[in-house]
Design an enzyme around this catalytic site. Sequence first.
Site, PDB file in Angstrom:
ATOM      1  CB  SER A  10     -14.626  -9.344  -5.019  1.00 47.99           C
ATOM      2  OG  SER A  10     -14.498  -8.144  -5.735  1.00 47.99           O
ATOM      3  CG  ASN A  11     -18.167  -6.939  -8.003  1.00 50.20           C
ATOM      4  OD1 ASN A  11     -17.488  -6.512  -8.929  1.00 50.20           O
ATOM      5  ND2 ASN A  11     -18.401  -6.219  -6.906  1.00 50.20           N
ATOM      6  CG  HIS A  12     -17.413 -11.891 -12.365  1.00 45.12           C
ATOM      7  ND1 HIS A  12     -16.284 -12.671 -12.348  1.00 45.12           N
ATOM      8  CD2 HIS A  12     -18.437 -12.701 -12.008  1.00 45.12           C
ATOM      9  CE1 HIS A  12     -16.606 -13.905 -12.008  1.00 45.12           C
ATOM     10  NE2 HIS A  12     -17.913 -13.945 -11.779  1.00 45.12           N
TER      11      HIS A  12
END
Length: 225
Positions: free
Chosen positions: A29-31
């Site tokens: 995933s990502n932030h």
Amino acid sequence: GFDQKLQGKRVLVSAGGTREALDPVRYLSNHSSGKMGIAIAHVAAMLGAEVSLVRTESTLNLPVLPSIDTITVSSAVELNDAMTMQEGQADIIIMAAAVSDYRAEEVAGQKMKKDKTQSKNRLNLSLVENPDILANLPKANHYVVGFAAETQDVVAYAQAKLQTKGADMIVANDVSDRSIGFASEDNAAYLVTQTEVKALEKSNKMIIASQILAAVLIDSRAKKK
Ligand code: C5P
């Protein structure tokens, strides 16, 4: 009360970061927090729009007004399906979600085990490209806004992205500045259209959301979209 500048408009917003499963317990995933997209959905609703929100599971900690029609998705493919289903009913589409560019080629059915027989301390993951949802959205019948998170040459990359994605506006942030973007309550951005670059100074994401929607209204009228 609020003036109803978006009365009669149908606004479709995506928010949050996608999760790409590797196995039943792990994902890539990502932030992205989803705060910017959800702020846009709220401001649009307060301006009288009929709002549909497609949010990722990573945003489930954030409250959403019950008047906003909400779908929760996890992966880029699920987000693509939800956006494709709904785009036909939207006058304005705002693609604020942070979409993973790749997903695992195969999702393991069981939890992946550490392989102790391998001589190298290495695991190779094979990834395949996800659909570019923004690039694939039809553009003729609605005004489409994309986002760009960059660490350098923010405006130049946004202008290029406007063309490659076929969007009407790109909201570009400098994510190398840790006081804005991602989990922050604040953001600063450039609104890039075919005719203009407008700098928005650092402020709360609700304020940035109103400035984006005001610019969308002006430019969509000018383009008769
Ligand atoms: O290409 P890049 O990821 O920088 O572009 C960001 C914009 O494109 C965002 O609006 C994001 O929601 C959208 N996007 C998408 N599908 C992808 C990757 C990005 O819709 N696979």
